[in-house]
Design a protein around this motif. Sequence first.
Motif: not given
Length: 98
Positions: A21-36
């Motif tokens: 779950q933590v790894l999934l959250l980390y990946r999602r945060i990094l993916q969201a940051i890519q949209e900045v």
Amino acid sequence: MATSRLPPATLTLKQFMRRQQVLLLYRRILQAIQEVPNDSDRKYLKDWAREEFKRNKSATEEASPTTEAQDLKEARGIVTTTSVCSVSAMESSLDLML
């Protein structure tokens, strides 16, 4: 008394699921940051996320699944309004999640 064949560092099922779950959250945060859109903001947020996860690597406190789901929904909302939201506001909102 039977001895376990697993090494002492083996994760329990609950620990393994939490790690996933933590790894999934980390990946999602990094993916969201890519949209900045701004490169410097994107680099800052990426470095910040990495440091926060490293800092909390040994944390063992578990949040309830409903809290985690709510945090993910809030994070998605923050990312969709990134062009309007300042980096400091986004940082403080993500800081609350972690």
